[in-house]
Design an enzyme around this catalytic site. Structure first.
Site, PDB file in Angstrom:
ATOM      1  N   GLY A  16       0.839  -1.209   0.000  1.00 24.04           N
ATOM      2  CA  GLY A  16       0.000   0.000   0.000  1.00 24.04           C
ATOM      3  C   GLY A  16       0.868   1.251   0.000  1.00 24.04           C
ATOM      4  N   ILE A  55       6.492  -7.556   8.258  1.00 24.72           N
ATOM      5  CA  ILE A  55       6.765  -8.866   8.848  1.00 24.72           C
ATOM      6  C   ILE A  55       6.106  -9.975   8.033  1.00 24.72           C
ATOM      7  CG2 ILE A  55       6.993  -7.944  11.174  1.00 24.72           C
ATOM      8  CD1 ILE A  55       4.224  -9.268  11.793  1.00 24.72           C
ATOM      9  N   ASP A  56       5.179  -9.622   7.143  1.00 21.84           N
ATOM     10  CA  ASP A  56       4.324 -10.633   6.522  1.00 21.84           C
ATOM     11  C   ASP A  56       5.012 -11.448   5.424  1.00 21.84           C
ATOM     12  OD1 ASP A  56       2.388  -9.567   8.173  1.00 21.84           O
ATOM     13  OD2 ASP A  56       1.478  -8.339   6.612  1.00 21.84           O
ATOM     14  N   GLY A 116       0.057 -11.940   9.701  1.00 19.51           N
ATOM     15  CA  GLY A 116       0.379 -12.192   8.293  1.00 19.51           C
ATOM     16  C   GLY A 116      -0.651 -11.625   7.338  1.00 19.51           C
ATOM     17  N   ARG A 117      -1.699 -11.057   7.890  1.00 17.08           N
ATOM     18  CA  ARG A 117      -2.793 -10.492   7.079  1.00 17.08           C
ATOM     19  C   ARG A 117      -3.300 -11.536   6.079  1.00 17.08           C
ATOM     20  NH1 ARG A 117      -3.715  -4.796   6.831  1.00 17.08           N
ATOM     21  NH2 ARG A 117      -1.646  -4.414   7.666  1.00 17.08           N
ATOM     22  N   ARG A 145      -5.797 -24.928  24.496  1.00 16.75           N
ATOM     23  CA  ARG A 145      -5.634 -23.505  24.838  1.00 16.75           C
ATOM     24  C   ARG A 145      -5.263 -22.722  23.578  1.00 16.75           C
ATOM     25  NH1 ARG A 145      -7.228 -25.361  28.931  1.00 16.75           N
ATOM     26  NH2 ARG A 145      -6.568 -24.992  31.070  1.00 16.75           N
TER      27      ARG A 145
END
Ligand code: F6P
Length: 360
Positions: free
Chosen positions: A104, A149-150, A193-194, A275
């Site tokens: 973006g 980071i993705d 990670g979107r 969990r």
């Protein structure tokens, strides 16, 4: 002397600082005057542009995040905002811009570049800039480094920050597994990670996960039972814990989100003591790994070299500076952005089999 600026935009990532440092210093060594734009594109819109010197980037190679600030700017998305950005760049006599951010942010940089001449003309017509500005600043040169980071961008094997994020994930999972083993529990770990499953996949491989859910390859219908069977096989072979990694963007074949809560509930219903841990922003922080410092440093140097050593024609073609193996490569910025965005659309349209063809 050439005048160039660097900005970081979008979500921060560990390694942005080493990139800022090497870019600034290499540019200075070449004789450039270097500036930092603060708080992402907001700094361009609000004229928060400060000169950098050798000392101002000292000691940042080991610091996570970005010392010059980042933001997801809404004003820059408007033409009026970009007009202010052009005015402020010209006011500071800057016509080379390095953007470190995600797809973006890089698209925004390209938009500014394509609108450059028409916005300059409007500013001249408004009486804000003198006519000779068109002659002195005929274009804006753009270089992009993917800070995310993705690891979700074409044009680079690795984005800056992805390796550090996996390091954080591994540290967390290793800790979790020691308690999981003690209690014979099953853990569902949600990672960021979107729309990209790379963090989940990489960390799943490196921790020996029993099951991994990612957006690019949604599981076949009935996957829940397959997952439970996998976990069961592990237990029967003597494993004292189970691990499922869910990418935050995971979806099923119908495109419906698969949440970590859903996975945990399913396992609980199958009799697991299950969990959830949602790792969240801990994945974005902390000191950069060797690899992130290395690739960011190499990319920053190459960005400065690009602005210095290119012909006028090359400077008019925005580049993405990425890594191919351990070497830097330059690719046409917008081709990389478009390829990346077409993968996202294929996933949205559930054309999963075609993703690999585009990504290669
Ligand atoms: O793009 C980086 C990222 O950390 C994604 O993995 C995540 O979906 C998003 O940013 C979170 O954004 P924010 O920090 O604005 O909550």
């Amino acid at each position: 002397a050439k005048r160039m600026a660097v900005l970081t935009s979008g979500g921060d990532s560990s390694g942005m600082n080493p990139a800022i440092r090497s870019f600034a210093r290499q540019a200075m060594l070449k004789g450039a005057k270097v500036f930092a734009v603060r708080e992402g594109y907001n700094g361009l819109v609000n004229d928060s542009i400060v000169p950098l010197n050798w000392g101002s980037v000292a000691g940042i190679i080991s610091r996570g995040g970005t010392i010059i600030g980042t933001a997801r700017s809404t004003e820059f998305r408007t033409r009026e905002g970009r007009k202010k950005a052009v005015f402020n760049l010209v006011k500071n006599r800057i016509d080379n811009l390095l953007v470190i951010g995600g797809d973006g942010s890089l698209t925004g940089a390209n938009l500014l570049r394509t609108e450059w001449c028409s916005l300059l003309k409007e500013l001249v017509d408004d009486g804000k800039l003198s006519l000779d500005v068109m002659e002195h600043f005929p274009m804006l040169s753009i270089a992009g480094i993917v800070g995310s980071i993705d690891n979700d961008m074409c044009g680079t094997d690795l984005t800056v920050g992805a390796d550090t994020a996996t390091r954080r994930i591994l540290e967390a999972i290793d800790s979790i597994l020691s308690t999981a083993v003690s209690h014979q529990r099953s853990f569902v770990i949600e990672v960021m990670g979107r729309n990209c499953g790379w963090l989940a996949l990489a960390s799943g491989v490196a921790t020996g996960a029993d099951y991994i859910l990612i957006p690019e390859s949604p599981p076949e219908d009935g996957w829940e039972q397959t997952m439970a069977d996998n976990l069961e096989k592990g237990r029967l072979s003597g494993r004292r814990c189970s691990l499922v990694i869910v990418s935050e963007g995971a979806i099923d074949r119908q495109g419906k989100p698969i949440t970590s809560a859903y996975v945990r509930q399913f396992l609980e219903d199958k009799g697991h003591d299950a969990r959830i841990t949602i790792l969240g922003h801990v994945q974005r922080g902390g000191t950069p790994t060797f690899l992130d410092r290395y690739i960011a440093t190499r990319m920053g140097i190459d960005a400065a070299n690009y602005f210095y050593d290119s012909t006028a024609e090359q400077l008019n073609q925005p580049v993405l500076i990425g890594m191919s193996g351990m070497d830097t490569i330059r690719s046409p910025l917008m081709e990389c952005v478009q390829k990346t965005q077409s993968i996202a659309s294929l996933i949205k349209e559930r054309r999963f089999n075609e993703v690999v063809d585009v990504r290669g």
